[in-house]
Design a protein around this motif. Structure first.
Motif, PDB file in Angstrom:
ATOM      1  N   TRP A  11       1.132  -1.415   0.169  1.00  0.00           N
ATOM      2  CA  TRP A  11      -0.291  -0.465   0.106  1.00  0.00           C
ATOM      3  C   TRP A  11       0.951   1.074   0.037  1.00  0.00           C
ATOM      4  O   TRP A  11       0.367   2.261  -0.725  1.00  0.00           O
ATOM      5  CB  TRP A  11      -0.548  -0.058   1.703  1.00  0.00           C
ATOM      6  N   GLU A  12       1.916   1.313   0.782  1.00  0.00           N
ATOM      7  CA  GLU A  12       3.112   2.019   0.640  1.00  0.00           C
ATOM      8  C   GLU A  12       3.508   2.729  -0.318  1.00  0.00           C
ATOM      9  O   GLU A  12       4.109   3.401  -0.509  1.00  0.00           O
ATOM     10  CB  GLU A  12       3.867   3.097   2.054  1.00  0.00           C
ATOM     11  N   GLU A  13       3.787   2.223  -1.646  1.00  0.00           N
ATOM     12  CA  GLU A  13       3.640   1.974  -2.670  1.00  0.00           C
ATOM     13  C   GLU A  13       3.239   2.324  -4.012  1.00  0.00           C
ATOM     14  O   GLU A  13       3.789   1.732  -5.104  1.00  0.00           O
ATOM     15  CB  GLU A  13       5.298   0.775  -2.730  1.00  0.00           C
ATOM     16  N   LEU A  14       1.783   2.686  -3.918  1.00  0.00           N
ATOM     17  CA  LEU A  14       0.869   2.987  -5.046  1.00  0.00           C
ATOM     18  C   LEU A  14       1.233   3.841  -6.006  1.00  0.00           C
ATOM     19  O   LEU A  14       0.951   3.308  -7.262  1.00  0.00           O
ATOM     20  CB  LEU A  14      -0.492   3.198  -4.081  1.00  0.00           C
ATOM     21  N   ASP A  15       2.199   4.710  -5.618  1.00  0.00           N
ATOM     22  CA  ASP A  15       3.156   6.001  -6.377  1.00  0.00           C
ATOM     23  C   ASP A  15       3.765   4.892  -7.517  1.00  0.00           C
ATOM     24  O   ASP A  15       3.763   5.072  -8.142  1.00  0.00           O
ATOM     25  CB  ASP A  15       3.730   6.633  -5.834  1.00  0.00           C
ATOM     26  N   ASP A  16       4.414   3.463  -7.025  1.00  0.00           N
ATOM     27  CA  ASP A  16       5.013   3.061  -7.748  1.00  0.00           C
ATOM     28  C   ASP A  16       4.680   2.360  -9.035  1.00  0.00           C
ATOM     29  O   ASP A  16       3.406   1.720  -9.099  1.00  0.00           O
ATOM     30  CB  ASP A  16       5.733   2.045  -7.344  1.00  0.00           C
ATOM     31  N   ARG A  17       4.435   2.569 -10.064  1.00  0.00           N
ATOM     32  CA  ARG A  17       4.225   2.290 -11.229  1.00  0.00           C
ATOM     33  C   ARG A  17       3.803   0.776 -11.565  1.00  0.00           C
ATOM     34  O   ARG A  17       2.484   0.212 -11.232  1.00  0.00           O
ATOM     35  CB  ARG A  17       4.692   2.462 -13.217  1.00  0.00           C
ATOM     36  N   GLY A  18       4.430  -0.072 -11.122  1.00  0.00           N
ATOM     37  CA  GLY A  18       4.254  -1.442 -10.972  1.00  0.00           C
ATOM     38  C   GLY A  18       3.698  -2.162 -10.149  1.00  0.00           C
ATOM     39  O   GLY A  18       2.257  -2.932 -10.316  1.00  0.00           O
ATOM     40  N   HIS A  19       3.101  -1.687  -9.033  1.00  0.00           N
ATOM     41  CA  HIS A  19       2.377  -1.436  -7.649  1.00  0.00           C
ATOM     42  C   HIS A  19       0.809  -0.814  -8.384  1.00  0.00           C
ATOM     43  O   HIS A  19       0.230  -1.748  -7.961  1.00  0.00           O
ATOM     44  CB  HIS A  19       3.028  -0.819  -6.199  1.00  0.00           C
ATOM     45  N   ALA A  20       0.931   0.051  -8.906  1.00  0.00           N
ATOM     46  CA  ALA A  20      -0.299   1.008  -9.165  1.00  0.00           C
ATOM     47  C   ALA A  20      -0.855   0.166 -10.175  1.00  0.00           C
ATOM     48  O   ALA A  20      -2.352  -0.546  -9.953  1.00  0.00           O
ATOM     49  CB  ALA A  20      -0.088   1.833  -9.544  1.00  0.00           C
ATOM     50  N   ALA A  21      -0.315  -0.750 -10.647  1.00  0.00           N
ATOM     51  CA  ALA A  21      -1.023  -1.712 -12.298  1.00  0.00           C
ATOM     52  C   ALA A  21      -1.376  -2.869 -11.728  1.00  0.00           C
ATOM     53  O   ALA A  21      -2.513  -3.619 -11.714  1.00  0.00           O
ATOM     54  CB  ALA A  21      -0.292  -2.212 -12.957  1.00  0.00           C
ATOM     55  N   GLN A  22      -0.843  -3.707 -10.283  1.00  0.00           N
ATOM     56  CA  GLN A  22      -0.804  -4.731  -9.573  1.00  0.00           C
ATOM     57  C   GLN A  22      -2.731  -4.696  -9.117  1.00  0.00           C
ATOM     58  O   GLN A  22      -3.205  -5.256  -8.685  1.00  0.00           O
ATOM     59  CB  GLN A  22      -0.381  -4.877  -9.001  1.00  0.00           C
ATOM     60  N   PHE A  23      -2.549  -3.558  -8.079  1.00  0.00           N
ATOM     61  CA  PHE A  23      -3.347  -2.879  -7.507  1.00  0.00           C
ATOM     62  C   PHE A  23      -4.395  -3.019  -8.223  1.00  0.00           C
ATOM     63  O   PHE A  23      -6.154  -2.700  -7.668  1.00  0.00           O
ATOM     64  CB  PHE A  23      -3.273  -1.146  -6.875  1.00  0.00           C
ATOM     65  N   ASP A  24      -4.461  -2.187  -9.551  1.00  0.00           N
ATOM     66  CA  ASP A  24      -5.704  -1.790 -10.035  1.00  0.00           C
ATOM     67  C   ASP A  24      -6.264  -2.348 -11.138  1.00  0.00           C
ATOM     68  O   ASP A  24      -7.748  -3.176 -11.179  1.00  0.00           O
ATOM     69  CB  ASP A  24      -5.231  -1.139 -11.617  1.00  0.00           C
ATOM     70  N   TRP A  25      -5.305  -3.870 -10.904  1.00  0.00           N
ATOM     71  CA  TRP A  25      -5.942  -5.154 -11.308  1.00  0.00           C
ATOM     72  C   TRP A  25      -6.582  -5.883 -10.077  1.00  0.00           C
ATOM     73  O   TRP A  25      -7.686  -6.622 -11.023  1.00  0.00           O
ATOM     74  CB  TRP A  25      -4.798  -6.292 -12.012  1.00  0.00           C
ATOM     75  N   TYR A  26      -6.477  -6.101  -9.197  1.00  0.00           N
ATOM     76  CA  TYR A  26      -6.940  -6.672  -7.998  1.00  0.00           C
ATOM     77  C   TYR A  26      -7.958  -6.097  -8.157  1.00  0.00           C
ATOM     78  O   TYR A  26      -9.243  -5.923  -7.707  1.00  0.00           O
ATOM     79  CB  TYR A  26      -5.844  -7.145  -7.214  1.00  0.00           C
ATOM     80  N   ARG A  27      -8.347  -4.505  -8.737  1.00  0.00           N
ATOM     81  CA  ARG A  27      -9.942  -3.708  -8.471  1.00  0.00           C
ATOM     82  C   ARG A  27     -10.539  -4.711  -9.294  1.00  0.00           C
ATOM     83  O   ARG A  27     -11.444  -4.277  -9.045  1.00  0.00           O
ATOM     84  CB  ARG A  27      -9.490  -2.128  -8.384  1.00  0.00           C
TER      85      ARG A  27
END
Length: 119
Positions: A11-27
């Motif tokens: 959660w603390e790395e959502l500004d990182d593009r890779g983590h944001a993409a993974q978060f979007d996939w889960y969403r």
């Protein structure tokens, strides 16, 4: 444990593009489950599902849902394109992970979820 850690959201790395993409996939996948699958769960019975191995590394699971419709999971867990086309031309595909060609054959390492209405 390494698989668990690699799939865990940071959660603390959502500004990182890779983590944001993974978060979007889960969403998106959780939204598809909430919209298409969860409303059908109350209508499932003990023996409502079937499965079929369509080829080496390929299978389909079907569940009869309310009103006689069908929920179908198709998977091609091989490194080559499936030789088996989609059986239900009128089914609504609500999730595709991977690819599907114009004949309804899943690409390598692909999974689809489909919902068809009763006839």
């Amino acid at each position: 444990e390494s698989t668990f850690r690699s799939a865990k959201l940071h959660w603390e790395e959502l500004d990182d593009r890779g983590h944001a993409a993974q978060f979007d996939w889960y969403r998106r996948v959780l939204a598809a489950r909430r919209e298409y699958i969860v409303p059908l769960l109350n209508g499932l019975t003990e023996r409502c599902g079937t499965y079929r191995v369509t080829a080496v590394g390929e299978f389909e699971c079907d569940w009869t849902v309310r009103d006689g419709g069908r929920l179908c999971l198709r998977a091609n867990l091989c490194s080559v394109r499936s030789q088996v086309a989609r059986r239900r031309a009128l089914a609504e595909m609500f999730w595709l992970e991977g690819t599907e060609d114009d004949k309804g054959r899943l690409g390598p390492w692909s999974v689809s979820w489909e919902l068809s209405k009763a006839r």
